[in-house]
Write an enzyme that holds these catalytic residues in place. Structure first.
Site, PDB file in Angstrom:
ATOM      1  NE  ARG A  62      -4.147  -1.786   2.040  1.00  0.00           N
ATOM      2  CZ  ARG A  62      -4.783  -2.500   2.964  1.00  0.00           C
ATOM      3  NH1 ARG A  62      -4.367  -2.482   4.230  1.00  0.00           N
ATOM      4  NH2 ARG A  62      -5.831  -3.228   2.638  1.00  0.00           N
ATOM      5  CG  HIS A  79      -2.289  -5.631   9.809  1.00  0.00           C
ATOM      6  ND1 HIS A  79      -1.832  -4.903   8.748  1.00  0.00           N
ATOM      7  CD2 HIS A  79      -3.454  -6.159   9.428  1.00  0.00           C
ATOM      8  CE1 HIS A  79      -2.700  -5.017   7.762  1.00  0.00           C
ATOM      9  NE2 HIS A  79      -3.692  -5.759   8.149  1.00  0.00           N
TER      10      HIS A  79
HETATM   11  N1  LIG Z   1      -3.615  -9.686   7.632  1.00  0.00           N
HETATM   12  C1  LIG Z   1      -4.160  -8.840   6.793  1.00  0.00           C
HETATM   13  O1  LIG Z   1      -3.526  -7.918   6.328  1.00  0.00           O
HETATM   14  C2  LIG Z   1      -5.602  -9.032   6.388  1.00  0.00           C
HETATM   15  C3  LIG Z   1      -6.103  -8.373   5.256  1.00  0.00           C
HETATM   16  C4  LIG Z   1      -7.414  -8.613   4.873  1.00  0.00           C
HETATM   17  C5  LIG Z   1      -8.217  -9.469   5.620  1.00  0.00           C
HETATM   18  N2  LIG Z   1      -7.709 -10.051   6.738  1.00  0.00           N
HETATM   19  C6  LIG Z   1      -8.513 -10.962   7.556  1.00  0.00           C
HETATM   20  O2  LIG Z   1      -8.673 -12.195   6.854  1.00  0.00           O
HETATM   21  C7  LIG Z   1      -9.848 -12.851   7.287  1.00  0.00           C
HETATM   22  C8  LIG Z   1     -10.708 -13.240   6.082  1.00  0.00           C
HETATM   23  O3  LIG Z   1     -11.196 -12.095   5.402  1.00  0.00           O
HETATM   24  P1  LIG Z   1     -12.224 -12.255   4.198  1.00  0.00           P
HETATM   25  O4  LIG Z   1     -12.454 -10.911   3.648  1.00  0.00           O
HETATM   26  O5  LIG Z   1     -11.809 -13.370   3.285  1.00  0.00           O
HETATM   27  O6  LIG Z   1     -13.517 -12.739   4.988  1.00  0.00           O
HETATM   28  P2  LIG Z   1     -14.731 -13.631   4.431  1.00  0.00           P
HETATM   29  O7  LIG Z   1     -15.840 -13.493   5.405  1.00  0.00           O
HETATM   30  O8  LIG Z   1     -14.991 -13.323   2.998  1.00  0.00           O
HETATM   31  O9  LIG Z   1     -14.160 -15.118   4.509  1.00  0.00           O
HETATM   32  C9  LIG Z   1     -13.880 -15.788   5.708  1.00  0.00           C
HETATM   33  C10 LIG Z   1     -14.246 -17.235   5.507  1.00  0.00           C
HETATM   34  O10 LIG Z   1     -13.823 -17.967   6.667  1.00  0.00           O
HETATM   35  C11 LIG Z   1     -14.754 -19.009   6.828  1.00  0.00           C
HETATM   36  N3  LIG Z   1     -14.677 -19.622   8.147  1.00  0.00           N
HETATM   37  C12 LIG Z   1     -15.187 -19.166   9.320  1.00  0.00           C
HETATM   38  N4  LIG Z   1     -14.928 -20.054  10.303  1.00  0.00           N
HETATM   39  C13 LIG Z   1     -14.242 -21.076   9.740  1.00  0.00           C
HETATM   40  C14 LIG Z   1     -13.699 -22.274  10.241  1.00  0.00           C
HETATM   41  N5  LIG Z   1     -13.809 -22.613  11.545  1.00  0.00           N
HETATM   42  N6  LIG Z   1     -13.085 -23.104   9.370  1.00  0.00           N
HETATM   43  C15 LIG Z   1     -12.955 -22.779   8.063  1.00  0.00           C
HETATM   44  N7  LIG Z   1     -13.448 -21.652   7.546  1.00  0.00           N
HETATM   45  C16 LIG Z   1     -14.086 -20.811   8.368  1.00  0.00           C
HETATM   46  C17 LIG Z   1     -16.100 -18.332   6.553  1.00  0.00           C
HETATM   47  O11 LIG Z   1     -17.111 -19.287   6.302  1.00  0.00           O
HETATM   48  C18 LIG Z   1     -15.758 -17.474   5.356  1.00  0.00           C
HETATM   49  O12 LIG Z   1     -16.002 -18.124   4.128  1.00  0.00           O
HETATM   50  C19 LIG Z   1     -10.512 -11.861   8.265  1.00  0.00           C
HETATM   51  O13 LIG Z   1     -10.158 -12.180   9.579  1.00  0.00           O
HETATM   52  C20 LIG Z   1      -9.926 -10.534   7.858  1.00  0.00           C
HETATM   53  O14 LIG Z   1     -10.001  -9.580   8.895  1.00  0.00           O
HETATM   54  C21 LIG Z   1      -6.422  -9.856   7.114  1.00  0.00           C
END
Ligand SMILES: NC(=O)c1ccc[n+]([C@@H]2O[C@H](COP(=O)([O-])OP(=O)(O)OC[C@H]3O[C@@H](n4cnc5c(N)ncnc54)[C@H](O)[C@@H]3O)[C@@H](O)[C@H]2O)c1
Length: 308
Positions: free
Chosen positions: A151, A175
């Site tokens: 970014r 983060h």
């Molecule tokens: N580290 C980073 O820089 C960063 C950046 C973006 C997103 N994230 C994080 O990544 C994660 C995912 O984001 P997203 O936009 O894909 O969300 P999303 O809601 O689109 O996808 C998350 C998925 O996880 C699944 N899930 C929930 N519990 C589960 C389990 N026990 N076993 C398997 N799957 C399970 C859900 O069903 C869903 O499909 C979030 O925690 C978000 O905050 C982190």
């Protein structure tokens, strides 16, 4: 033999990571989720794009961890994403419960894998995964710095009207609010950006980088960023699978490096086939070290809440 990457969570970040991996033909991909049908549907859809893309990555969606057996790398994106007005810290307890469930199953089927944690709040979730897995610290890595640096690079390139390829940048620390962008180590074709823009411009870009996640959340309203986050995770996957020995900022478990002990904090690491092969120690100014310490303190607070 082909490499195998499992992606846990087939939501926005997970499915898009699968897309990048398959389109680069880095590995076969297993997409897994607790929701029935979604990983299968997205996996099949992506597989059906492979003849057009001329790629032989096999993509499979599943709800069964047996399909993930012997993965070389497992990327954990399971969790709930941040919603508008919600801090990363609000996600802590829910995502910790999810992490406990996921890590136990991943480790059972892929005891030799390398874990890349993406779920938020990132540093605390990486620490939870490290403790839950029982793996050595080189095999549990958090993704944040690569995204935050990307970014920052985007904004620098846009500001100076130069190719993104010319721009390198380093963002350390946590983060979120406690990230530590390092303008001194950020360059355009080797020239430190501190020589290419005034202080006010630099501070504006640093602030935009720090608020980079929330800027996207405010646009999307019902979700958070996923193209750049998934691309960042896949850059780490690629460095590991190809044993590139690439230096990038990642959340790593520190044992005295940078004066920090027993915590996941974003620092420069060398990524190769063994995961984190080196924690690179660079000299920080007193201000930068203070910012990193502040970042470590906030991780400490979070892990205190979930007791990991
Ligand atoms: N580290 C980073 O820089 C960063 C950046 C973006 C997103 N994230 C994080 O990544 C994660 C995912 O984001 P997203 O936009 O894909 O969300 P999303 O809601 O689109 O996808 C998350 C998925 O996880 C699944 N899930 C929930 N519990 C589960 C389990 N026990 N076993 C398997 N799957 C399970 C859900 O069903 C869903 O499909 C979030 O925690 C978000 O905050 C982190």
């Amino acid at each position: 033999m082909r490499k195998k990457v499992t992606i846990v969570g087939s939501g926005n970040v997970g499915a898009t990571a699968a897309h990048w991996i398959a389109s680069k033909e880095l590995a076969d991909v297993v997409l897994i989720d607790i929701i029935e049908g979604v990983p299968q549907g997205k996996g099949l859809d992506l597989l059906e794009a492979m003849p057009i893309e001329k790629r032989d990555s096999y993509v499979k969606g599943t709800n069964d961890y047996a399909d993930t057996a012997n993965s070389d790398v497992v990327v954990i994106t399971a969790g709930i994403p941040r919603k508008p007005g919600m801090s990363r810290d609000d996600l802590l307890k829910t995502n910790h419960k999810i992490m406990s469930d996921v890590v136990a199953k991943v480790v059972q089927y892929s005891p030799n894998t390398i874990l890349i944690v993406v779920s938020n709040p990132l540093d605390a979730m990486a620490q939870a995964a490290y403790k839950l897995s029982g793996f050595s610290r080189n095999r549990v890595i958090g993704m944040a710095g690569v995204l935050d640096s990307s970014r920052f690079r985007t904004f620098i390139a846009e500001e100076l009207k130069v190719s993104v390829e010319n721009v390198t940048a380093f963002v350390l620390g946590g983060h979120g609010d406690t990230m530590v962008p390092l303008p001194r180590y950020s360059t355009v074709a080797g020239i430190p950006i501190t020589e290419l823009m005034d202080q006010a411009t630099l501070e504006r870009l640093v602030k935009r980088t720090r608020d980079g996640g929330i800027e996207i959340v405010n646009y999307l309203k019902t979700g958070s960023a996923y193209y750049a986050p998934s691309a960042a995770a896949v850059e780490m996957v690629e460095a590991i699978l190809k044993d590139k020995k690439k230096i990038m900022p990642c959340a790593a478990y520190l044992e005295g490096e940078y004066g920090i002990n027993g915590l996941y904090v974003g620092v420069p690491v060398k990524l190769g086939e063994r995961g984190i092969e080196q924690i690179v120690q660079i000299k920080l100014t007193a201000d930068e070290q203070a910012a990193l310490n502040k970042s470590a303190e906030s991780v400490k607070e979070l892990i205190g809440v979930i007791g990991v």
